[in-house]
Design a protein around this motif. Structure first.
Motif, PDB file in Angstrom:
ATOM      1  N   LYS A  52      -3.012  -3.693  -5.358  1.00 33.77           N
ATOM      2  CA  LYS A  52      -4.405  -3.562  -5.776  1.00 33.77           C
ATOM      3  C   LYS A  52      -4.867  -2.105  -5.818  1.00 33.77           C
ATOM      4  O   LYS A  52      -5.760  -1.754  -6.572  1.00 33.77           O
ATOM      5  CB  LYS A  52      -5.316  -4.347  -4.815  1.00 33.77           C
ATOM      6  N   ARG A  53      -4.249  -1.284  -4.972  1.00 34.69           N
ATOM      7  CA  ARG A  53      -4.656   0.123  -4.896  1.00 34.69           C
ATOM      8  C   ARG A  53      -3.486   0.974  -4.445  1.00 34.69           C
ATOM      9  O   ARG A  53      -2.729   0.568  -3.563  1.00 34.69           O
ATOM     10  CB  ARG A  53      -5.835   0.267  -3.917  1.00 34.69           C
ATOM     11  N   LYS A  54      -3.348   2.153  -5.053  1.00 41.73           N
ATOM     12  CA  LYS A  54      -2.273   3.081  -4.701  1.00 41.73           C
ATOM     13  C   LYS A  54      -2.848   4.480  -4.566  1.00 41.73           C
ATOM     14  O   LYS A  54      -3.697   4.890  -5.340  1.00 41.73           O
ATOM     15  CB  LYS A  54      -1.183   3.089  -5.783  1.00 41.73           C
ATOM     16  N   ILE A  55      -2.347   5.200  -3.568  1.00 36.47           N
ATOM     17  CA  ILE A  55      -2.701   6.605  -3.387  1.00 36.47           C
ATOM     18  C   ILE A  55      -1.421   7.362  -3.065  1.00 36.47           C
ATOM     19  O   ILE A  55      -0.687   6.990  -2.149  1.00 36.47           O
ATOM     20  CB  ILE A  55      -3.723   6.804  -2.244  1.00 36.47           C
ATOM     21  N   PHE A  60       3.320  11.216   1.399  1.00 38.20           N
ATOM     22  CA  PHE A  60       3.130   9.779   1.608  1.00 38.20           C
ATOM     23  C   PHE A  60       2.794   9.058   0.302  1.00 38.20           C
ATOM     24  O   PHE A  60       2.278   9.658  -0.645  1.00 38.20           O
ATOM     25  CB  PHE A  60       2.024   9.509   2.636  1.00 38.20           C
ATOM     26  N   ILE A  61       3.130   7.764   0.286  1.00 36.50           N
ATOM     27  CA  ILE A  61       2.659   6.839  -0.743  1.00 36.50           C
ATOM     28  C   ILE A  61       1.977   5.690  -0.016  1.00 36.50           C
ATOM     29  O   ILE A  61       2.596   5.029   0.825  1.00 36.50           O
ATOM     30  CB  ILE A  61       3.808   6.297  -1.620  1.00 36.50           C
ATOM     31  N   PHE A  62       0.710   5.471  -0.324  1.00 33.28           N
ATOM     32  CA  PHE A  62      -0.064   4.390   0.283  1.00 33.28           C
ATOM     33  C   PHE A  62      -0.272   3.287  -0.755  1.00 33.28           C
ATOM     34  O   PHE A  62      -0.602   3.569  -1.909  1.00 33.28           O
ATOM     35  CB  PHE A  62      -1.417   4.912   0.760  1.00 33.28           C
ATOM     36  N   MET A  63      -0.069   2.035  -0.327  1.00 31.65           N
ATOM     37  CA  MET A  63      -0.303   0.900  -1.217  1.00 31.65           C
ATOM     38  C   MET A  63      -1.031  -0.209  -0.471  1.00 31.65           C
ATOM     39  O   MET A  63      -0.652  -0.555   0.650  1.00 31.65           O
ATOM     40  CB  MET A  63       1.021   0.369  -1.780  1.00 31.65           C
ATOM     41  N   GLU A  64      -2.053  -0.723  -1.103  1.00 34.07           N
ATOM     42  CA  GLU A  64      -2.796  -1.875  -0.592  1.00 34.07           C
ATOM     43  C   GLU A  64      -2.611  -3.017  -1.585  1.00 34.07           C
ATOM     44  O   GLU A  64      -2.726  -2.816  -2.802  1.00 34.07           O
ATOM     45  CB  GLU A  64      -4.276  -1.533  -0.463  1.00 34.07           C
ATOM     46  N   GLY A  65      -2.296  -4.200  -1.083  1.00 33.16           N
ATOM     47  CA  GLY A  65      -2.084  -5.314  -1.984  1.00 33.16           C
ATOM     48  C   GLY A  65      -1.954  -6.640  -1.264  1.00 33.16           C
ATOM     49  O   GLY A  65      -2.176  -6.726  -0.056  1.00 33.16           O
ATOM     50  N   ILE A  66      -1.587  -7.656  -2.018  1.00 28.44           N
ATOM     51  CA  ILE A  66      -1.468  -9.013  -1.490  1.00 28.44           C
ATOM     52  C   ILE A  66       0.008  -9.396  -1.384  1.00 28.44           C
ATOM     53  O   ILE A  66       0.750  -9.298  -2.373  1.00 28.44           O
ATOM     54  CB  ILE A  66      -2.195 -10.033  -2.390  1.00 28.44           C
ATOM     55  N   GLN A  72      -1.677 -12.725   2.075  1.00 28.26           N
ATOM     56  CA  GLN A  72      -2.297 -11.827   3.038  1.00 28.26           C
ATOM     57  C   GLN A  72      -2.401 -10.423   2.454  1.00 28.26           C
ATOM     58  O   GLN A  72      -1.475  -9.937   1.806  1.00 28.26           O
ATOM     59  CB  GLN A  72      -1.479 -11.774   4.332  1.00 28.26           C
ATOM     60  N   ARG A  73      -3.544  -9.782   2.700  1.00 25.72           N
ATOM     61  CA  ARG A  73      -3.708  -8.398   2.264  1.00 25.72           C
ATOM     62  C   ARG A  73      -2.995  -7.489   3.269  1.00 25.72           C
ATOM     63  O   ARG A  73      -3.217  -7.603   4.479  1.00 25.72           O
ATOM     64  CB  ARG A  73      -5.186  -8.027   2.176  1.00 25.72           C
ATOM     65  N   ILE A  74      -2.163  -6.606   2.778  1.00 27.58           N
ATOM     66  CA  ILE A  74      -1.416  -5.699   3.648  1.00 27.58           C
ATOM     67  C   ILE A  74      -1.585  -4.260   3.166  1.00 27.58           C
ATOM     68  O   ILE A  74      -1.930  -4.001   2.010  1.00 27.58           O
ATOM     69  CB  ILE A  74       0.085  -6.064   3.723  1.00 27.58           C
TER      70      ILE A  74
END
Length: 244
Positions: A52-55, A60-66, A72-74
């Motif tokens: 859902k979101r990447k930075i 670093f690489i940050f990822m938010e998703g399901i 579950q959102r992780i």
């Protein structure tokens, strides 16, 4: 999910990712290397992890998703820490800011931290003393993040100099309490290394019984008066029934 550190590649294409992943159905996110130094890469299947979101930041690489299987959102962070302390501090502060935006979520922070947590995690022929300040700083950062190292199985070290004279453990998985509650069997395995000087590490959710879960408390909580009041109030309101 496959996360690589120190790719040493300034550009990554689909052909490279397919060769690493073994299938054509994939997504990827990369951070380019600078002058063949550093570089990060994450590869995953969109049917397993819906991002859902990447930075992407320096180191670093940050990822938010399901996570589709459990819906579950992780929050995942792939890390490659610089070797010099000032640059590491900048990276750690960036990750701390990300974590503060959703501190109670299901977090997994993984990669090569170029730091150790205990002097015994570095061995060399010269037996040079470990930098206790660096160790203390790393452990304090983890405490502020409110993450714990996942249970580890396998080798004692994850990095070896080619001639075997120096070895250490800079590679790890750190997870939040929420992650551990959701997947209580989370364990990472240190596998045999091949052409790299690092051993691959694999995080799995298993059903191994490691015994009673230990009680944990972070030192920073003890500095908050509200925490003391909460403990005292809870203790006074406990009602014990039966014989003892």
């Amino acid at each position: 999910m496959l996360c690589l550190q120190e790719t040493k590649k300034e550009a990554v294409d689909r052909t490279t990712c397919q060769a690493l992943w073994g299938e054509s159905d994939l997504c990827w996110e990369s951070q380019p290397a600078s002058n063949s130094a550093g570089g990060l890469l994450c590869i995953w299947n969109d049917q397993t992890f819906r991002v859902k979101r990447k930075i992407t930041g320096r180191g670093f690489i940050f990822m938010e998703g399901i996570w589709i299987q459990d819906m579950q959102r992780i929050f995942l962070v792939n890390v490659y820490s610089p070797c010099d302390a000032p640059s590491r501090r900048i990276l750690w502060e960036d990750i701390k800011q990300l974590k503060s935006q959703n501190s109670d979520g299901n977090w997994c922070i993984m990669g090569d931290f170029n730091s150790i947590r205990d002097p015994a995690e570095r061995v060399s022929v010269t037996q040079r003393e470990a930098d206790n300040n660096s160790i203390s700083e790393f452990n304090s950062w983890l405490e502020e993040l409110e993450v714990e190292e996942a249970q580890c199985v396998g080798r004692r070290f994850t990095w070896y100099r080619s001639n075997g004279t120096v070895k250490s453990k800079p590679d790890r998985f750190f997870i939040s309490d929420a992650w551990m509650s959701l997947w209580p069997g989370s364990t990472y395995f240190i596998l045999d290394r091949n052409f790299s000087d690092h051993c691959p590490i694999l995080l799995k959710s298993t059903n191994v019984d490691w015994g009673p879960k230990p009680f944990r408390v972070f030192d920073c909580w003890l500095k908050e008066k509200a925490f003391t009041d909460l403990v005292q109030g809870t203790w006074k309101n406990i009602v014990v029934r039966g014989w003892g």
